[in-house]
Scaffold this motif. Structure first.
Motif, PDB file in Angstrom:
ATOM      1  N   ASN A   1       0.827  -1.190   0.000  1.00 45.34           N
ATOM      2  CA  ASN A   1       0.000   0.000   0.000  1.00 45.34           C
ATOM      3  C   ASN A   1       0.873   1.256   0.000  1.00 45.34           C
ATOM      4  OD1 ASN A   1      -2.458  -1.424   0.161  1.00 45.34           O
ATOM      5  ND2 ASN A   1      -2.255  -1.601   2.384  1.00 45.34           N
ATOM      6  N   PRO A   2       0.570   2.237  -0.849  1.00 42.34           N
ATOM      7  CA  PRO A   2       1.320   3.494  -0.796  1.00 42.34           C
ATOM      8  C   PRO A   2       0.947   4.285   0.454  1.00 42.34           C
ATOM      9  CG  PRO A   2      -0.505   3.679  -2.339  1.00 42.34           C
ATOM     10  CD  PRO A   2      -0.465   2.241  -1.891  1.00 42.34           C
ATOM     11  N   VAL A   3       1.945   4.842   1.110  1.00 47.05           N
ATOM     12  CA  VAL A   3       1.721   5.729   2.256  1.00 47.05           C
ATOM     13  C   VAL A   3       2.470   7.019   1.955  1.00 47.05           C
ATOM     14  CG1 VAL A   3       1.951   6.065   4.736  1.00 47.05           C
ATOM     15  CG2 VAL A   3       1.503   3.773   3.826  1.00 47.05           C
ATOM     16  N   PHE A   4       1.715   8.072   1.681  1.00 51.26           N
ATOM     17  CA  PHE A   4       2.266   9.329   1.209  1.00 51.26           C
ATOM     18  C   PHE A   4       2.143  10.410   2.278  1.00 51.26           C
ATOM     19  CE2 PHE A   4       1.442  13.559  -0.599  1.00 51.26           C
ATOM     20  CZ  PHE A   4       2.600  13.762  -1.325  1.00 51.26           C
TER      21      PHE A   4
ATOM     22  N   VAL B   1      10.794   9.928  -7.817  1.00 54.20           N
ATOM     23  CA  VAL B   1       9.663   9.489  -8.621  1.00 54.20           C
ATOM     24  C   VAL B   1       9.047  10.706  -9.307  1.00 54.20           C
ATOM     25  CG1 VAL B   1       9.171   7.412  -7.302  1.00 54.20           C
ATOM     26  CG2 VAL B   1       8.118   9.536  -6.617  1.00 54.20           C
ATOM     27  N   THR B   2       8.740  10.541 -10.588  1.00 49.18           N
ATOM     28  CA  THR B   2       8.228  11.648 -11.389  1.00 49.18           C
ATOM     29  C   THR B   2       6.875  11.337 -12.021  1.00 49.18           C
ATOM     30  OG1 THR B   2       9.463  10.884 -13.327  1.00 49.18           O
ATOM     31  CG2 THR B   2      10.556  12.485 -11.892  1.00 49.18           C
ATOM     32  N   SER B   3       6.261  10.248 -11.599  1.00 48.85           N
ATOM     33  CA  SER B   3       4.926   9.913 -12.093  1.00 48.85           C
ATOM     34  C   SER B   3       4.276   8.976 -11.087  1.00 48.85           C
ATOM     35  CB  SER B   3       5.015   9.222 -13.458  1.00 48.85           C
ATOM     36  OG  SER B   3       5.536   7.910 -13.316  1.00 48.85           O
ATOM     37  N   PRO B   4       2.943   8.909 -11.083  1.00 45.58           N
ATOM     38  CA  PRO B   4       2.274   7.965 -10.177  1.00 45.58           C
ATOM     39  C   PRO B   4       2.623   6.520 -10.502  1.00 45.58           C
ATOM     40  CG  PRO B   4       0.695   9.043 -11.651  1.00 45.58           C
ATOM     41  CD  PRO B   4       1.986   9.759 -11.806  1.00 45.58           C
ATOM     42  N   GLU B   5       2.894   6.239 -11.772  1.00 40.49           N
ATOM     43  CA  GLU B   5       3.268   4.873 -12.140  1.00 40.49           C
ATOM     44  C   GLU B   5       4.610   4.506 -11.502  1.00 40.49           C
ATOM     45  OE1 GLU B   5       0.426   6.661 -14.786  1.00 40.49           O
ATOM     46  OE2 GLU B   5       2.509   7.275 -14.398  1.00 40.49           O
TER      47      GLU B   5
ATOM     48  N   ILE C   1     -15.599  17.471   1.330  1.00 40.39           N
ATOM     49  CA  ILE C   1     -15.203  17.289  -0.073  1.00 40.39           C
ATOM     50  C   ILE C   1     -15.133  15.825  -0.504  1.00 40.39           C
ATOM     51  CG2 ILE C   1     -13.929  19.459  -0.011  1.00 40.39           C
ATOM     52  CD1 ILE C   1     -11.335  17.898  -0.044  1.00 40.39           C
ATOM     53  N   GLY C   2     -15.364  14.882   0.416  1.00 40.44           N
ATOM     54  CA  GLY C   2     -15.432  13.482   0.028  1.00 40.44           C
ATOM     55  C   GLY C   2     -14.199  12.680   0.392  1.00 40.44           C
ATOM     56  N   ILE C   3     -14.415  11.422   0.696  1.00 38.14           N
ATOM     57  CA  ILE C   3     -13.352  10.531   1.160  1.00 38.14           C
ATOM     58  C   ILE C   3     -12.276  10.315   0.104  1.00 38.14           C
ATOM     59  CG2 ILE C   3     -14.607   8.462   0.409  1.00 38.14           C
ATOM     60  CD1 ILE C   3     -12.363   8.731   3.535  1.00 38.14           C
ATOM     61  N   ASP C   4     -12.590  10.525  -1.185  1.00 37.06           N
ATOM     62  CA  ASP C   4     -11.626  10.246  -2.247  1.00 37.06           C
ATOM     63  C   ASP C   4     -10.684  11.407  -2.545  1.00 37.06           C
ATOM     64  OD1 ASP C   4     -12.612   7.653  -2.756  1.00 37.06           O
ATOM     65  OD2 ASP C   4     -14.233   8.472  -3.976  1.00 37.06           O
ATOM     66  N   ARG C   5     -10.843  12.537  -1.851  1.00 38.25           N
ATOM     67  CA  ARG C   5     -10.034  13.714  -2.167  1.00 38.25           C
ATOM     68  C   ARG C   5      -9.145  14.164  -1.007  1.00 38.25           C
ATOM     69  NH1 ARG C   5     -15.303  15.453  -4.122  1.00 38.25           N
ATOM     70  NH2 ARG C   5     -15.427  15.061  -6.373  1.00 38.25           N
ATOM     71  N   VAL C   6      -9.094  13.423   0.058  1.00 40.82           N
ATOM     72  CA  VAL C   6      -8.391  13.853   1.277  1.00 40.82           C
ATOM     73  C   VAL C   6      -7.199  12.949   1.537  1.00 40.82           C
ATOM     74  CG1 VAL C   6      -8.630  14.320   3.756  1.00 40.82           C
ATOM     75  CG2 VAL C   6     -10.572  14.724   2.210  1.00 40.82           C
ATOM     76  N   GLY C   7      -6.114  13.549   2.037  1.00 44.53           N
ATOM     77  CA  GLY C   7      -4.925  12.781   2.378  1.00 44.53           C
ATOM     78  C   GLY C   7      -4.165  13.422   3.517  1.00 44.53           C
ATOM     79  N   ILE C   8      -2.901  13.062   3.637  1.00 44.19           N
ATOM     80  CA  ILE C   8      -2.052  13.492   4.747  1.00 44.19           C
ATOM     81  C   ILE C   8      -0.930  14.381   4.220  1.00 44.19           C
ATOM     82  CG2 ILE C   8      -0.668  12.738   6.716  1.00 44.19           C
ATOM     83  CD1 ILE C   8      -3.584  11.721   6.753  1.00 44.19           C
ATOM     84  N   GLY C   9      -0.733  15.514   4.897  1.00 44.87           N
ATOM     85  CA  GLY C   9       0.397  16.395   4.579  1.00 44.87           C
ATOM     86  C   GLY C   9       0.901  16.998   5.873  1.00 44.87           C
TER      87      GLY C   9
ATOM     88  N   GLU D   1     -10.966   2.849   3.554  1.00 43.39           N
ATOM     89  CA  GLU D   1     -10.895   4.305   3.678  1.00 43.39           C
ATOM     90  C   GLU D   1      -9.518   4.748   4.147  1.00 43.39           C
ATOM     91  OE1 GLU D   1     -15.547   5.364   4.782  1.00 43.39           O
ATOM     92  OE2 GLU D   1     -14.164   4.760   6.370  1.00 43.39           O
ATOM     93  N   GLN D   2      -8.920   3.977   5.053  1.00 44.24           N
ATOM     94  CA  GLN D   2      -7.579   4.314   5.524  1.00 44.24           C
ATOM     95  C   GLN D   2      -6.566   4.250   4.386  1.00 44.24           C
ATOM     96  OE1 GLN D   2      -6.332   2.396   9.253  1.00 44.24           O
ATOM     97  NE2 GLN D   2      -8.477   2.067   9.744  1.00 44.24           N
ATOM     98  N   ARG D   3      -6.664   3.235   3.542  1.00 46.68           N
ATOM     99  CA  ARG D   3      -5.741   3.129   2.408  1.00 46.68           C
ATOM    100  C   ARG D   3      -5.869   4.343   1.494  1.00 46.68           C
ATOM    101  NH1 ARG D   3      -7.306  -2.346   2.770  1.00 46.68           N
ATOM    102  NH2 ARG D   3      -8.863  -2.093   1.119  1.00 46.68           N
ATOM    103  N   LYS D   4      -7.098   4.800   1.300  1.00 50.10           N
ATOM    104  CA  LYS D   4      -7.308   5.998   0.474  1.00 50.10           C
ATOM    105  C   LYS D   4      -6.630   7.207   1.105  1.00 50.10           C
ATOM    106  CE  LYS D   4     -11.719   4.728  -1.677  1.00 50.10           C
ATOM    107  NZ  LYS D   4     -13.131   5.152  -1.912  1.00 50.10           N
ATOM    108  N   LEU D   5      -6.913   7.447   2.378  1.00 48.59           N
ATOM    109  CA  LEU D   5      -6.390   8.626   3.061  1.00 48.59           C
ATOM    110  C   LEU D   5      -4.871   8.601   3.169  1.00 48.59           C
ATOM    111  CD1 LEU D   5      -9.019   8.824   5.949  1.00 48.59           C
ATOM    112  CD2 LEU D   5      -8.849  10.390   4.011  1.00 48.59           C
ATOM    113  N   LEU D   6      -4.298   7.429   3.343  1.00 51.85           N
ATOM    114  CA  LEU D   6      -2.866   7.317   3.586  1.00 51.85           C
ATOM    115  C   LEU D   6      -2.016   7.357   2.323  1.00 51.85           C
ATOM    116  CD1 LEU D   6      -2.883   4.592   6.404  1.00 51.85           C
ATOM    117  CD2 LEU D   6      -2.414   7.042   6.660  1.00 51.85           C
ATOM    118  N   GLY D   7      -2.627   7.230   1.152  1.00 49.09           N
ATOM    119  CA  GLY D   7      -1.786   7.280  -0.034  1.00 49.09           C
ATOM    120  C   GLY D   7      -2.484   7.102  -1.365  1.00 49.09           C
ATOM    121  N   GLU D   8      -3.510   6.270  -1.415  1.00 49.87           N
ATOM    122  CA  GLU D   8      -4.168   6.015  -2.691  1.00 49.87           C
ATOM    123  C   GLU D   8      -4.795   7.273  -3.274  1.00 49.87           C
ATOM    124  OE1 GLU D   8      -4.371   3.712  -4.860  1.00 49.87           O
ATOM    125  OE2 GLU D   8      -3.345   2.084  -3.815  1.00 49.87           O
ATOM    126  N   ASN D   9      -5.378   8.101  -2.413  1.00 46.07           N
ATOM    127  CA  ASN D   9      -6.014   9.317  -2.922  1.00 46.07           C
ATOM    128  C   ASN D   9      -5.010  10.234  -3.608  1.00 46.07           C
ATOM    129  OD1 ASN D   9      -8.549   8.573  -2.079  1.00 46.07           O
ATOM    130  ND2 ASN D   9      -8.564   9.870  -0.266  1.00 46.07           N
TER     131      ASN D   9
END
Length: 369
Positions: free
Chosen positions: A3-6, A109-113, A280-288, A352-360
């Motif tokens: 899982n990505p953690v960003f 890294v210079t792309s999501p891929e 704004i929805g669960i798919d648009r939020v992350g950690i900074g 939801e945690q995976r989304k917030l922690l990096g997938e989003n």
């Protein structure tokens, strides 16, 4: 598949001190160097030690593993007041390239891929950012190309003050995005780079969202509805960001989330996440988290001087910036695991945690290219 953690982590590397690194700091201070210059000396010594000390490099690797973060966005620049902003950016770009060259487990890294590949390989990915695009480009749109060629992927248009691009969030008045700023936004998006509005004033934020043809980001901020502070984002800005399917990362800075209080409770961080998800929805939020330049790892001899540096970067006394503080149970970057633990306690599901922690963030990056 891992899982990505960003995290938007301006420092980029855990500040692990050694005799060599402390000696570099003390030597700089003894020469009368500023706190910012002494911090740069520590960074240079760190790079040298990563090159020739395998045990130290492994300690750094272990620190990332303890944090559980495998993708970090590091800020290019310097707090050395003797340098222009652009000079600090260029020197730090070289320093980061030296780190990456020295370590087989750290990759730019210079792309999501590329980011997903690095994560799957068990490595640490570095997403380079600049926090003052106007100062870094100094009135020349073609400087965007220079940053892009160096691997920078995220460019914040303004810091706190006004620049040639637009107005920052701590200025007295907000005149919005300039014509030159429109050109910068367009060039950034032509290059597939992320337009970041975290420190921008409200009108500049709204202007940039309207100007942009692709989704934009607020990589590290918080809700002004929960904390009345210049660095926060209004509901109007959040609504506009959601309307273009943008991205919003929540900071873990105590004296912002509870203005002026360096002893704020970490619960406020999770309150801001919940507010953003509802807004704004669960798919648009992350950690900074914005961790690193104000936290307890900063050596005591540098703290006063760095606070003065922040004053020169648009923070005033009422903004409550204090160097050397933690955030509840977070006293070092290795404590980052309290974030997924807190999300779990707040009732976010594993998905939801995976989304917030990096997938989003990675999904947004794909939309923004």
């Amino acid at each position: 598949m891992r899982n990505p953690v960003f995290d938007y982590y301006p420092r980029g590397t855990p500040l692990i001190r050694s005799t060599r690194i402390d000696d570099a700091m003390n030597a700089a201070l003894s020469r009368g160097a500023s706190a910012g210059a002494a911090l740069d000396a520590m960074e240079n010594a760190q790079v040298d030690q990563l090159r020739d000390d395998e045990e130290f490099a492994q300690e750094m690797r272990d620190a990332y593993d303890a944090a559980g973060v495998n993708l970090v966005s590091a800020t290019m620049g310097s707090l050395d007041s003797a340098l222009t902003y652009a000079e600090g950016v260029r020197r730090d770009l070289a320093r980061w390239q030296a780190r990456i060259d020295a370590l087989d487990w750290m990759q730019k890294v210079t792309s999501p891929e590329e980011a997903r590949t690095v994560v799957d390989d068990g490595h640490v990915g570095i997403v380079l950012n600049v926090q003052n695009g106007g100062a870094a480009t100094a009135g020349d749109v073609t400087e965007v190309d220079v940053l892009h060629n160096a691997g920078v992927q995220i460019v914040q248009l303004t810091y706190n003050s006004r620049n040639l691009v637009g107005t920052g969030c701590t200025e007295r008045t907000d005149s919005g995005l300039s014509y030159h700023g429109v050109d910068i936004v367009e060039r950034l998006q032509e290059r597939g780079m992320i337009v970041d509005l975290s420190h921008c004033g409200t009108q500049t934020t709204l202007d940039a969202i309207e100007t942009a043809e692709k989704p934009v980001a607020v990589t590290h901020a918080f809700s002004r509805s929960l904390a009345d502070h210049d660095r926060g984002k209004s509901d109007e800005e959040l609504d506009a960001l959601a309307a273009v399917d943008g991205y919003y990362g929540v900071v873990a800075v105590p004296f912002f989330l509870d203005p002026g209080n360096p002893n704020a409770e970490l619960d406020l961080f999770f309150d801001n996440i919940e507010y953003a998800v509802d807004k704004i929805g669960i798919d648009r939020v992350g950690i900074g988290t914005d961790w690193g330049s104000w936290t307890p790892e900063i050596p005591e001899p540098l703290r006063g001087g760095l606070e003065e540096s922040f004053t020169g970067m648009g923070f005033r006394a009422e903004h409550g910036v204090e160097v050397g503080v933690g955030f509840g149970p977070m006293s070092s970057y290795e404590d980052w695991q309290v974030i997924p633990e807190g999300l779990d306690e707040r009732g976010f599901t594993p998905k939801e945690q995976r989304k917030l922690l990096g997938e989003n963030f990675l999904n947004f990056w794909e939309r923004a290219r």
